[in-house]
Motif scaffolding. Structure first.
Motif, PDB file in Angstrom:
ATOM      1  N   GLY A 130      -2.170  -6.672  10.725  1.00  0.00           N
ATOM      2  CA  GLY A 130      -1.312  -5.688  11.380  1.00  0.00           C
ATOM      3  C   GLY A 130      -1.798  -4.710  11.015  1.00  0.00           C
ATOM      4  N   CYS A 181      -5.224  -2.368  10.919  1.00  0.00           N
ATOM      5  CA  CYS A 181      -6.180  -1.660  11.434  1.00  0.00           C
ATOM      6  C   CYS A 181      -5.679  -1.342  12.754  1.00  0.00           C
ATOM      7  CB  CYS A 181      -7.388  -1.352  10.849  1.00  0.00           C
ATOM      8  SG  CYS A 181      -7.909  -3.500  11.121  1.00  0.00           S
ATOM      9  N   PHE A 220      -4.454 -10.170   5.956  1.00  0.00           N
ATOM     10  CA  PHE A 220      -4.622  -9.020   6.617  1.00  0.00           C
ATOM     11  C   PHE A 220      -6.323  -8.740   6.437  1.00  0.00           C
ATOM     12  CE2 PHE A 220      -0.990  -7.764   5.155  1.00  0.00           C
ATOM     13  CZ  PHE A 220      -0.030  -6.918   6.839  1.00  0.00           C
ATOM     14  N   MET A 263       1.235  -6.406   1.628  1.00  0.00           N
ATOM     15  CA  MET A 263       1.134  -4.892   2.514  1.00  0.00           C
ATOM     16  C   MET A 263       2.593  -5.508   4.095  1.00  0.00           C
ATOM     17  SD  MET A 263      -2.322  -3.539   4.057  1.00  0.00           S
ATOM     18  CE  MET A 263      -3.229  -4.396   3.943  1.00  0.00           C
ATOM     19  N   ARG A 287       9.148  -6.138   4.577  1.00  0.00           N
ATOM     20  CA  ARG A 287       9.796  -6.056   3.686  1.00  0.00           C
ATOM     21  C   ARG A 287       9.595  -8.230   2.660  1.00  0.00           C
ATOM     22  NH1 ARG A 287      12.963  -2.607   3.720  1.00  0.00           N
ATOM     23  NH2 ARG A 287      14.643  -2.485   6.179  1.00  0.00           N
ATOM     24  N   ARG A 325      -6.493   3.411  14.241  1.00  0.00           N
ATOM     25  CA  ARG A 325      -5.338   2.801  14.062  1.00  0.00           C
ATOM     26  C   ARG A 325      -4.476   3.422  15.144  1.00  0.00           C
ATOM     27  NH1 ARG A 325      -0.827  -0.461  10.773  1.00  0.00           N
ATOM     28  NH2 ARG A 325       0.892   0.700  11.636  1.00  0.00           N
ATOM     29  N   PRO A 385      -2.450   4.012   7.833  1.00  0.00           N
ATOM     30  CA  PRO A 385      -1.435   3.509   8.281  1.00  0.00           C
ATOM     31  C   PRO A 385      -0.835   3.339   6.471  1.00  0.00           C
ATOM     32  CG  PRO A 385      -2.474   2.314   8.590  1.00  0.00           C
ATOM     33  CD  PRO A 385      -3.814   2.912   8.532  1.00  0.00           C
ATOM     34  N   LEU A 386      -1.891   3.614   5.635  1.00  0.00           N
ATOM     35  CA  LEU A 386      -1.542   3.431   3.925  1.00  0.00           C
ATOM     36  C   LEU A 386      -0.246   3.835   3.869  1.00  0.00           C
ATOM     37  CD1 LEU A 386      -5.361   2.745   2.983  1.00  0.00           C
ATOM     38  CD2 LEU A 386      -3.454   1.731   3.934  1.00  0.00           C
ATOM     39  N   ILE A 403      12.453   2.753   6.144  1.00  0.00           N
ATOM     40  CA  ILE A 403      11.150   2.289   6.199  1.00  0.00           C
ATOM     41  C   ILE A 403      10.309   3.068   6.648  1.00  0.00           C
ATOM     42  CG2 ILE A 403      11.915   0.026   7.121  1.00  0.00           C
ATOM     43  CD1 ILE A 403      11.588   1.469   9.768  1.00  0.00           C
ATOM     44  N   GLY A 456      10.775   2.084   2.029  1.00  0.00           N
ATOM     45  CA  GLY A 456      10.527   0.467   2.933  1.00  0.00           C
ATOM     46  C   GLY A 456       8.931   0.716   3.743  1.00  0.00           C
ATOM     47  N   SER A 472       5.681   0.599   5.502  1.00  0.00           N
ATOM     48  CA  SER A 472       4.227  -0.876   5.014  1.00  0.00           C
ATOM     49  C   SER A 472       3.484  -0.573   6.559  1.00  0.00           C
ATOM     50  CB  SER A 472       5.040  -2.697   5.279  1.00  0.00           C
ATOM     51  OG  SER A 472       4.194  -3.705   6.192  1.00  0.00           O
ATOM     52  N   PRO A 473       2.089  -0.980   5.335  1.00  0.00           N
ATOM     53  CA  PRO A 473       1.578  -0.644   6.878  1.00  0.00           C
ATOM     54  C   PRO A 473       1.278  -1.410   8.254  1.00  0.00           C
ATOM     55  CG  PRO A 473       0.386  -0.868   4.437  1.00  0.00           C
ATOM     56  CD  PRO A 473       1.820  -1.138   4.913  1.00  0.00           C
ATOM     57  N   ALA A 474       2.027  -2.116   8.259  1.00  0.00           N
ATOM     58  CA  ALA A 474       2.653  -3.485   9.433  1.00  0.00           C
ATOM     59  C   ALA A 474       3.211  -2.851   9.479  1.00  0.00           C
ATOM     60  CB  ALA A 474       2.411  -4.743   8.925  1.00  0.00           C
ATOM     61  N   LEU A 475       3.635  -1.930   9.714  1.00  0.00           N
ATOM     62  CA  LEU A 475       4.862  -1.184  10.666  1.00  0.00           C
ATOM     63  C   LEU A 475       3.710  -0.400  11.452  1.00  0.00           C
ATOM     64  CD1 LEU A 475       8.008  -0.197   8.676  1.00  0.00           C
ATOM     65  CD2 LEU A 475       8.106  -1.689  10.110  1.00  0.00           C
ATOM     66  N   THR A 476       5.161  -0.383  12.499  1.00  0.00           N
ATOM     67  CA  THR A 476       3.978   0.841  13.704  1.00  0.00           C
ATOM     68  C   THR A 476       5.001   2.132  14.013  1.00  0.00           C
ATOM     69  OG1 THR A 476       4.339  -0.649  16.200  1.00  0.00           O
ATOM     70  CG2 THR A 476       2.271  -0.763  15.030  1.00  0.00           C
TER      71      THR A 476
END
Lengths: 519, 162
Positions: free
Chosen positions: A130, A132, A150, A174, A177, B12, B72-73, B100, B108, B110-114
């Motif tokens: 999720g 890269c 990840f 990572m 939330r 990414r 995205p870090l 976020i 808030g 997170s690298p998992a956000l886009t």
């Protein structure tokens, strides 16, 4: 008192090694000050502290981790997350668990995730990372305890950034939330061995025991000796680090009991800035009405002439002509202002004199303390030589003990003048204590203080005699020992007066002081 | 840092662009992505309905996304270009008070956000608003920060209700 430092002397492998060891040996003789310290004295408050160095740090931290993991039945990693969250306060952790339940505490401390996992991808051969957004082989991915997965390379870069941003102690998953703290074992596996990030991470975890812990403080020595002090019990105390530095645990400054932290801070400020210069100027000079520079009166007549050429009346400060007689300035009349002006000048002058009285005594004892402290190393050597050379009377520890008592008393006496300055005749406690009461306290306090001062000077003198080779008689030995005991009793009395008769009348919490812990 | 993205960041961003072109979030369209690290997105004000007020219906906003080198870090810099929507969490200069969008202890991101997920969040933030006003101290804040990035502001995210 932890005395493990010789176990760890090989930890410091840099140049300071020799020096710190030497200092430590010098000070180990001083341990009697704390070792069986049960202050028979004024206070029943518990007084215990431990010096923490890199070795004892790991030991103490392990102890705390094992205790918690034993009671809670959890892993070490979980125990650390809980303890960091509760600032290493075991009692508070246990109480909250009993109060609010384990689940709530675990979530707050980041042991478990705040979000449910969407898709368990454990069985798949490839994982969509999720971070890269690439498909990565399952065996090149890692899932944390919260279940979020990840790819290893993203974890690695994420840890690198987080650790260099100083988030080692709260290294979160990572996932959006999630909030779970990453398992320290997995972080260790993911970061390459001997990488700076991993080292920094591990050191940060270790030092969390010091920095997140309300019962521990770094030794404030400069250059820093690398040690910390843990206090079990009352935070009002003045521990001594193995490096020799003694400090107030509460404010981290030099020891200052019986003055309170607040008194000492103001005193320090006052003795450093030029507020007293201003007081002197106010008491002894007046501004020239023309150029506004301060002018000091150096003659008898009240007509003063400034360097700028302006003449003015010393009594009222207004500009005048230069014609005068001894009694009056021609064409100038200001008699009715005189009272008022004198009052203001008198008060400034009185305040300045009062401050100088206390300052001179404080400074005097501090200077003596510095000299006697220097003397200490010489005395230790000469005592050692004597004990080796003289077979007849081979115990000279009374000299060392006597000198240590002088140092302790000197410090206390010096600070007692700071205390007296603020306590009596100052505005600090005006609202809390009546003037008559305060005056009575002052008499009481000064009696004790003066008795201590007299005996201290006597012992200091006796010890000077003891330095002369001819004077190592049994009689001198008895005098020193008696004087030392007498000083101890007088300090105890002084603190009794302080704590029971004076400070107990105050309600402010800021008026707490570190108790006397000598024996 | 901007202007020198890492290989990971470029890959990414390309991935996100691919996904966006395949299926853009509702009510959003990409106006430009040149250079690749600087996107401008057209966002339509959400329609009302389902008991929601129609505060932004028919309005169109422009959103600027700047990707930092460590993306995205590190969170992207997200601001509304003028005219920014009138909302208690959006300042006149386009700065958005939404956790976020920011890194740090109370952020808030997170690298998992886009970008796509961020757009959805912003649209739902507009859709759920009932009070079309600027945040308190809007003018003073805008004067104080000038041209600075919103990522340099110390945000306090205390209000989840809007």
């Amino acid at each position: 008192m932890a005395d493990d430092s010789d176990l760890c002397s090989d930890y410091y492998d840099d140049d300071e090694d020799d020096e710190s060891d030497q200092l430590y040996q010098v000070d180990s003789g001083n341990d009697y000050l704390g070792e069986d310290t049960q202050p028979e004295a004024s206070s029943s408050r518990k007084q215990e502290w431990t010096v923490i160095d890199q070795c004892t740090l790991a030991k103490l931290q392990n102890g705390a981790l094992e205790a918690v993991s034993g009671i809670m039945g959890c892993s070490r990693s979980t125990a650390r997350k809980l303890l960091v969250h509760f600032r290493w306060d075991k009692e508070s952790l246990m109480c909250t668990v009993a109060d609010k339940g384990q689940e709530v505490v675990y979530r707050a401390a980041g042991v478990t995730s705040a979000v449910e996992l969407e898709d368990p991808s454990a069985s798949m051969a490839e994982v969509d990372c999720g971070s890269c957004l690439c498909s990565v082989a399952r065996n090149e991915c890692t899932s944390m305890e919260c279940g979020h997965i990840f790819c290893n390379s993203c974890w690695q870069q994420y840890f690198d950034v987080q650790i260099s941003d100083g988030n080692s102690r709260r290294l979160r998953c990572m996932a959006f939330r999630c909030g779970a703290i990453c398992d320290e074992g997995k972080v260790g596996e993911l970061l390459p061995d001997s990488s700076p990030a991993l080292k920094r991470y591990q050191q940060a975890l270790l030092e969390s025991y010091i920095e997140d812990n309300q019962n521990v403080r770094w030794c404030p020595s400069a250059p820093h000796c690398g040690r910390a002090i843990q206090v079990d019990g009352d935070h009002y105390c003045e521990p001594q680090c193995c490096c020799g530095l003694m400090f107030c645990f509460k404010c981290g400054d030099l020891p200052h009991s019986p003055a309170t932290c607040e008194m000492f801070q103001i005193w320090k400020q006052k003795s450093q800035d030029d507020s007293e210069t201003k007081n002197w100027l106010c008491a002894h000079t007046k501004p020239c009405p023309k150029c506004k520079n301060p002018v000091e009166k150096n003659g008898g007549c009240n007509l003063v002439v400034c360097r700028c050429g302006q003449a003015f009346c010393w009594l009222c400060g207004s500009a005048t002509g230069t014609d005068h007689t001894w009694t009056r300035i021609s064409g100038h009349e200001c008699g009715r202002w005189k009272d008022d002006m004198d009052k203001k000048v008198d008060e400034a002058s009185r305040n300045h004199k009062r401050y100088m009285h206390y300052f001179e005594r404080w400074k005097g004892h501090m200077d003596s303390l510095a000299k006697e402290d220097e003397l200490r190393a010489d005395v230790l050597t000469s005592v050692e030589n004597l004990e080796n050379a003289d077979n007849e009377l081979n115990d000279y520890s009374w000299i060392t003990f006597g000198l240590d008592q002088v140092l302790v008393a000197r410090r206390i006496l010096s600070s007692s003048y700071v205390f007296a300055f603020f306590m009596f005749g100052n505005d600090m406690f005006k609202s809390e204590i009546s003037e008559e009461r305060n005056l009575a306290n002052k008499e009481l306090f000064e009696d004790q203080q003066q008795m201590l001062e007299a005996e201290l000077e006597r012992l200091s003198h006796l010890l000077e005699d003891a330095q002369k080779p001819a004077n190592k008689s049994m009689q001198l030995r008895m005098l020193v020992i008696n004087s030392k005991d007498s000083i101890h009793r007088r300090i105890v009395n002084l603190y009794n007066t302080l704590e029971n008769d004076i400070l107990s009348q105050l309600t402010q919490s800021a008026s707490s002081i570190a108790p006397y812990t000598g024996k | 840092m901007y202007g020198n993205p890492t290989v990971v960041a470029m890959r990414r961003i390309q991935g996100e662009l691919r996904d966006w072109l395949k299926s853009a979030p509702e009510g959003c369209a990409l106006e430009s992505y040149d250079p690749l690290t600087n996107w401008v997105i057209i966002m339509q004000g959400p329609e009302g309905g389902m008991g929601m007020a129609r505060l932004y219906e028919g309005e169109v906003f422009r959103l600027q996304i700047r990707f930092p080198d460590r993306y995205p870090l590190e969170a992207p810099e997200v601001v509304f270009l003028p005219e920014s929507p009138i909302h208690p969490h959006i300042y006149t200069n386009g700065h958005i008070c939404l956790d976020i969008l920011y890194d740090g202890v109370n952020g808030g991101w997170s690298p998992a956000l886009t970008v796509s997920k961020v757009c959805l969040s912003l649209r739902s933030m507009l859709a759920s608003n009932t009070d079309k006003t600027r945040p308190p101290g809007d003018q003073a804040y805008c004067r104080r920060v000038g041209e600075r990035s919103p990522k340099l502001t110390r945000w306090a995210f205390d209000d989840d209700s809007v």
